[in-house]
Design an enzyme around this catalytic site. Structure first.
Site, mmCIF file in Angstrom:
data_model
loop_
_atom_site.group_PDB
_atom_site.id
_atom_site.type_symbol
_atom_site.label_atom_id
_atom_site.label_comp_id
_atom_site.label_asym_id
_atom_site.label_seq_id
_atom_site.Cartn_x
_atom_site.Cartn_y
_atom_site.Cartn_z
ATOM 1 N N SER A 231 69.399 10.541 74.764
ATOM 2 C CA SER A 231 69.140 11.122 73.441
ATOM 3 C C SER A 231 69.932 12.393 73.150
ATOM 4 O O SER A 231 69.817 12.947 72.056
ATOM 5 C CB SER A 231 67.650 11.400 73.262
ATOM 6 O OG SER A 231 66.959 10.201 72.984
ATOM 7 N N LYS B 32 71.745 12.259 69.925
ATOM 8 C CA LYS B 32 71.220 12.691 68.625
ATOM 9 C C LYS B 32 71.780 14.040 68.197
ATOM 10 O O LYS B 32 71.697 14.410 67.019
ATOM 11 C CB LYS B 32 69.697 12.723 68.659
ATOM 12 C CG LYS B 32 69.060 11.352 68.848
ATOM 13 C CD LYS B 32 67.542 11.433 68.753
ATOM 14 C CE LYS B 32 66.889 10.072 68.970
ATOM 15 N NZ LYS B 32 66.863 9.681 70.394
ATOM 16 N N SER C 87 62.806 13.571 68.909
ATOM 17 C CA SER C 87 63.836 12.669 69.422
ATOM 18 C C SER C 87 63.533 11.226 69.042
ATOM 19 O O SER C 87 63.680 10.295 69.844
ATOM 20 C CB SER C 87 63.970 12.799 70.947
ATOM 21 O OG SER C 87 65.183 12.216 71.387
#
Length: 433
Positions: free
Chosen positions: A41, A44, A101
Site C-alpha cells: 500500500s 497509494k 489505506s
C-alpha cells in the site's frame, strides 16, 4: 506414535531500508535500497500524489461526486465499504486512501481521474519516471500484489519527500489518527507509530504477504526532518521498532542546520486541453517572466510583498531572476471591457493578441483598488499557466473594486474557476456583454 509439531516460523519478505535528511535530500543510511520489491500500500502514496496534482490542476474538484464502479467496490480489504453505483465526494475517497489505506477508495480515485485503473496506472508510471523513480513500475492504484508491480526503498523515499514538499497543504492527511470518510469515520493504519514516536507525522504503511510490513515514515524534531523507509518487516511491531531505530539514526547523523534544498516538482503528466500524457514543464525562462512592470498610477508593491507572493510558486520560478531582462515585453495599452455595475474607473493592462477572448473571471470584490490588484497578482503567480494570456483588470463598482481577469475564451474561464475553486478560492465567470 507421538508426533511433534514445530511452531511455524514467522515469514518475512526481503528487507530494504533508506534514511534521508528531508531538508537536503542527503542519504544518511541505506541497505538494499535499489532492490525491486513489492511496495504493497505504499503504492497509494503515488495514487494520492496524482490526486493532489489533479485537484490543483483543475482536472477534478474535491467535491466532485465519484460514481463507484463494480471493480472498485469489489476490491478486497482494507476497504471503505463502497457499493457499486454509489456516489461519494473525491475528498472522502482521498481521506480513506490516505488514512485507512482503503483499496476500494484508491481504485475509485484512479478511475475518477483517468477513466480506468489501467489508464491511471500508466499515468502513475509517467509520474514516477518524472520524479526520478527509475526502478518503479505500477500496475494498479492500491498496491495489492500483481506481477511486475514493484518499487524500491529509494524510490519510495523519493516519493515521500515529494509529497511533503510538493503538496504541503495536503500532507496533514497522513498524520490524522481518525477522519471522516463520508460514509463513516475511519482510523489510521499508522496510528500506533504516530502515537509512539516523538515528532512522527506520516506517511504511509503497507502490507501484503509478498511485501511484508512496509512503512515510509517522516518525523520532525526542531529544525530537523528525517524520512525513513523500511520494506519487508516481519510484523507491524517489529517494523515500527526498526523505523524508529532508523529515524533515531537519522536524527543523530543529520546536522542541526542545513540549507533546505526542496526537490524540483516533476513535469506534469496529466491532461492538457483534453489530451493525456503531454509534458508541460512549469519552468519559466528569463525572457518569459510573469512579473509585470509596476504602473505609475498604482501604489508600487513592496519587495516584501513581492517576496511573499513568490513563496507559493518559488519552485516554478527558479529560473526567473530579478533583472531588467526578466521583464515582459511592452504591449499596446487598451481599455478592457466594463462589467455590469462598473462606473467607468478601471485599471488597464495589456492587449490580448488572440481573437475570441471575450470571457473572464471575477475573483472577488475588495475595499481598495490596491487590494484588488494585489490579489490578482498573487492569483496569477499561483496559476501561471491558467492566466498566462489573461488581462488583469480592477474595476470600481458601487460595491467596491472588482478583481477580474479578462481576455479569455469561455473554456479558459471555466477551467480557471475550476482550478481556483479546487484551491478553496471564490471565482465566477464573466461572459460577453
Amino acid at each position: 506414535m507421538l508426533v511433534l509439531v514445530a511452531p511455524a516460523l514467522t515469514w518475512a519478505a526481503p528487507y530494504a531500508a533508506m534514511v534521508v535528511d528531508a531538508r537536503s535530500g542527503k542519504v544518511l543510511h541505506s541497505r538494499n535500497a535499489d532492490t525491486r520489491l513489492h511496495p504493497a500500500s505504499l503504492t497509494k502514496m503515488m495514487t494520492l500524489y496524482i490526486a493532489f496534482e489533479a485537484v490543483e490542476r483543475g482536472e477534478i474538484s474535491l467535491d466532485t461526486l465519484v460514481k463507484v464502479s463494480k471493480k472498485a467496490a469489489a476490491e478486497p480489504p482494507s476497504e471503505l465499504g463502497l457499493r457499486t453505483g454509489q456516489k461519494i465526494k473525491l475528498r472522502y475517497l482521498i481521506r480513506a486512501a490516505a488514512v485507512k489505506s482503503a483499496n476500494d477508495a484508491a481504485t475509485a480515485i484512479g478511475e475518477a481521474i483517468e477513466g480506468s485503473e489501467a489508464a491511471f496506472a500508466r499515468r502513475m508510471n509517467r509520474t514516477a519516471k518524472a520524479l526520478g523513480m527509475s526502478k518503479t513500475t505500477f500496475k494498479n492504484a492500491h498496491g495489492l500484489t500483481e506481477s511486475g508491480h514493484l518499487s524500491t526503498a529509494r524510490d519510495m523515499t523519493t516519493l515521500g519527500r515529494h509529497l511533503f514538499y510538493d503538496y504541503p497543504d495536503y500532507y496533514n492527511l497522513f498524520s490524522r489518527i481518525t477522519t471522516d470518510a463520508g460514509i463513516k469515520s475511519v482510523s489510521s493504519s499508522n496510528r500506533r507509530f504516530l502515537g509512539s514516536y516523538k515528532g512522527a507525522d506520516g506517511i504511509k504503511t503497507g502490507y501484503t504477504r509478498a511485501a511484508g510490513f512496509n512503512l515510509v515514515a517522516s518525523a520532525e524534531r526542531g529544525s530537523e526532518r528525517i524520512i525513513a523507509t523500511v520494506f519487508g518487516g516481519r510484523s507491524s511491531t517489529s517494523r515500527n521498532a526498526e523505523v524508529a531505530r532508523l529515524l533515531d539514526l537519522g536524527f543523530s547523523r543529520a546536522p542541526s542546520r542545513v540549507a533546505v534544498n526542496k526537490p524540483r516538482p516533476p513535469a506534469y503528466q496529466g491532461k492538457v486541453n483534453g489530451s493525456q500524457g503531454k509534458t508541460v514543464r512549469l519552468v519559466m525562462t528569463i525572457n518569459s517572466s510573469k512579473f509585470p512592470k509596476p504602473r505609475p498610477d498604482r501604489p508600487q508593491i513592496s519587495e516584501d510583498v513581492q517576496l511573499a507572493l513568490r513563496e507559493g510558486v518559488e519552485d516554478a520560478l527558479k529560473t526567473v531572476q530579478d533583472s531588467p531582462s526578466a521583464k515582459p515585453k511592452e504591449r499596446p495599452i487598451v481599455t478592457a471591457a466594463v462589467t455590469p455595475g462598473d462606473t467607468g474607473q478601471e485599471v488597464v493592462t495589456r492587449l490580448s493578441t488572440s481573437g475570441g477572448r471575450l470571457w473572464g473571471v471575477n475573483i472577488g470584490v475588495y475595499g481598495t483598488s490596491y487590494e484588488a490588484e494585489r490579489e490578482l497578482l498573487q492569483t496569477a503567480l499561483k496559476e501561471l499557466e491558467t492566466f498566462d494570456e489573461a488581462l488583469r483588470k480592477v474595476a470600481k463598482t458601487s460595491r467596491g473594486f472588482n478583481a477580474n481577469f479578462v481576455g479569455m475564451t469561455q473554456e479558459q474561464a471555466a477551467l480557471a474557476c475550476r482550478r481556483l475553486e479546487a484551491r478553496g478560492s471564490t471565482c465566477s465567470t464573466i461572459g460577453p456583454t
